[in-house]
Scaffold this motif. Structure first.
Motif, mmCIF file in Angstrom:
data_model
loop_
_atom_site.group_PDB
_atom_site.id
_atom_site.type_symbol
_atom_site.label_atom_id
_atom_site.label_comp_id
_atom_site.label_asym_id
_atom_site.label_seq_id
_atom_site.Cartn_x
_atom_site.Cartn_y
_atom_site.Cartn_z
ATOM 1 N N GLN A 1 0.867 -1.154 0.114
ATOM 2 C CA GLN A 1 0.010 -0.091 0.157
ATOM 3 C C GLN A 1 0.836 1.265 -0.097
ATOM 4 O OE1 GLN A 1 -3.343 -0.492 -0.507
ATOM 5 N NE2 GLN A 1 -2.503 -2.447 -0.863
ATOM 6 N N PRO A 2 0.461 2.313 -0.734
ATOM 7 C CA PRO A 2 1.293 3.425 -0.813
ATOM 8 C C PRO A 2 1.675 3.969 0.310
ATOM 9 C CG PRO A 2 -0.070 3.161 -2.922
ATOM 10 C CD PRO A 2 -0.622 2.053 -1.771
ATOM 11 N N GLY A 3 2.741 4.467 0.783
ATOM 12 C CA GLY A 3 2.736 5.358 1.878
ATOM 13 C C GLY A 3 2.815 4.752 3.369
ATOM 14 N N LEU A 4 2.454 3.255 3.464
ATOM 15 C CA LEU A 4 2.603 2.782 4.589
ATOM 16 C C LEU A 4 3.829 2.641 4.970
ATOM 17 C CD1 LEU A 4 0.779 1.459 6.761
ATOM 18 C CD2 LEU A 4 1.073 -0.705 5.394
ATOM 19 N N ILE A 5 4.003 3.067 6.249
ATOM 20 C CA ILE A 5 5.292 2.943 7.094
ATOM 21 C C ILE A 5 5.338 1.648 8.145
ATOM 22 C CG2 ILE A 5 6.791 4.288 8.814
ATOM 23 C CD1 ILE A 5 5.494 6.842 8.209
ATOM 24 N N ASN A 6 4.292 1.422 8.687
ATOM 25 C CA ASN A 6 4.099 0.381 9.590
ATOM 26 C C ASN A 6 2.317 0.104 9.939
ATOM 27 O OD1 ASN A 6 3.900 1.841 12.313
ATOM 28 N ND2 ASN A 6 5.736 2.721 12.017
ATOM 29 N N LYS A 7 2.385 -0.837 10.782
ATOM 30 C CA LYS A 7 1.067 -1.327 11.075
ATOM 31 C C LYS A 7 1.187 -2.075 12.566
ATOM 32 C CE LYS A 7 -3.182 -4.178 10.651
ATOM 33 N NZ LYS A 7 -3.947 -5.020 9.783
ATOM 34 N N THR A 8 0.465 -1.890 13.412
ATOM 35 C CA THR A 8 0.228 -2.637 14.762
ATOM 36 C C THR A 8 -1.230 -3.420 14.603
ATOM 37 O OG1 THR A 8 1.586 -1.151 15.911
ATOM 38 C CG2 THR A 8 0.121 -2.508 17.155
ATOM 39 N N TRP A 9 -1.125 -4.716 14.647
ATOM 40 C CA TRP A 9 -2.392 -5.173 14.664
ATOM 41 C C TRP A 9 -2.946 -5.104 15.953
ATOM 42 C CZ3 TRP A 9 -5.104 -7.860 10.931
ATOM 43 C CH2 TRP A 9 -4.438 -8.474 9.738
ATOM 44 N N LEU A 10 -4.654 -5.074 16.145
ATOM 45 C CA LEU A 10 -5.131 -5.190 17.385
ATOM 46 C C LEU A 10 -6.162 -5.975 17.274
ATOM 47 C CD1 LEU A 10 -5.884 -1.158 16.884
ATOM 48 C CD2 LEU A 10 -4.086 -2.338 18.177
ATOM 49 N N SER A 11 -6.454 -6.509 18.455
ATOM 50 C CA SER A 11 -7.273 -7.650 18.715
ATOM 51 C C SER A 11 -8.281 -7.350 20.105
ATOM 52 C CB SER A 11 -6.568 -8.925 18.722
ATOM 53 O OG SER A 11 -7.882 -10.057 19.248
#
Length: 212
Positions: free
Chosen positions: A32-42
């Motif tokens: 995905q353009p511009g995505l630096i990082n993601k933290t998943w959430l549950s």
């Protein structure tokens, strides 16, 4: 890279995180353009699935919310929530709270996260929110590891993503302390508690700074 925008997502589904096809989803997200990082959430208690994303621009964050994410929710057959936050004006407040999105570091991986948002227009953030008075009180909350301050794009709604050492401390914060903070602002509010342990591997694969 310093983030310019954040996105918070949550799917209206109850799914044990072990059943989430996160390897497949991660492979697509990394494109995905511009995505630096993601933290998943549950979600604690309801096992909702979501994420906290850092982007290099508001434009890329907006495109993600209007293009990619609705397709993902549609494929899973569930309703969805997305919110966009502008980092402008929140960097100093976040750095003071050991935000991992602005160079902070954690001695241990978080056991839980809390997301908050208060329903008032506090814009511009740097002038409307007395964070210098609020941060010292927040730092005294049991188990708090870090906070990233949030400011809603177009809404000015203030909030935060907090990392805690345990679900117990995170829940106590959401149930006992935060309502008093919102009452002091004379506003309605939103809180969510998420399990940090079950998402560690998936988040690390998405370059999450919480699991560096």
């Amino acid at each position: 890279m310093t983030p310019k925008a954040y996105v918070l997502t949550e799917l209206q589904a109850s799914l044990p995180f072990s059943d989430v096809p996160w390897q497949r989803i991660n492979a697509t997200l990394l494109q995905q353009p511009g995505l630096i990082n993601k933290t998943w959430l549950s979600g604690v208690g309801n096992q909702s699935v979501g994420g906290f994303y850092a982007f290099d621009s508001i434009e890329h964050a907006t495109r993600f919310c209007t293009d990619y994410f609705p397709q993902e929710a549609r494929a899973l057959g569930v309703a969805q929530t997305t919110r966009i936050f502008d980092t402008h004006g929140t960097e100093d407040a976040s750095r003071d709270m050991n935000s991992v999105h602005f160079g902070g570091s954690l001695a241990n991986a978080p056991g839980a996260f809390v997301y908050t948002e208060v329903w008032l227009n506090a814009s511009p953030f740097s002038e409307a929110i007395p964070w210098r008075a609020m941060n010292p009180i927040l730092k005294q909350q049991p188990g708090l590891l870090a906070k990233t301050w949030l400011s809603g794009l177009h809404t000015g709604t203030p909030g935060g993503l907090y990392a805690f050492d345990t679900i117990e401390h995170a829940s106590a914060f959401a149930l006992e302390y935060f309502p008093t903070e919102a009452a002091g602002l004379n506003a309605a509010f939103h809180t969510r508690v998420f399990n940090g342990a079950v998402v560690a591997a998936a988040s690390k694969a998405m370059r999450s700074p919480f699991y560096a």
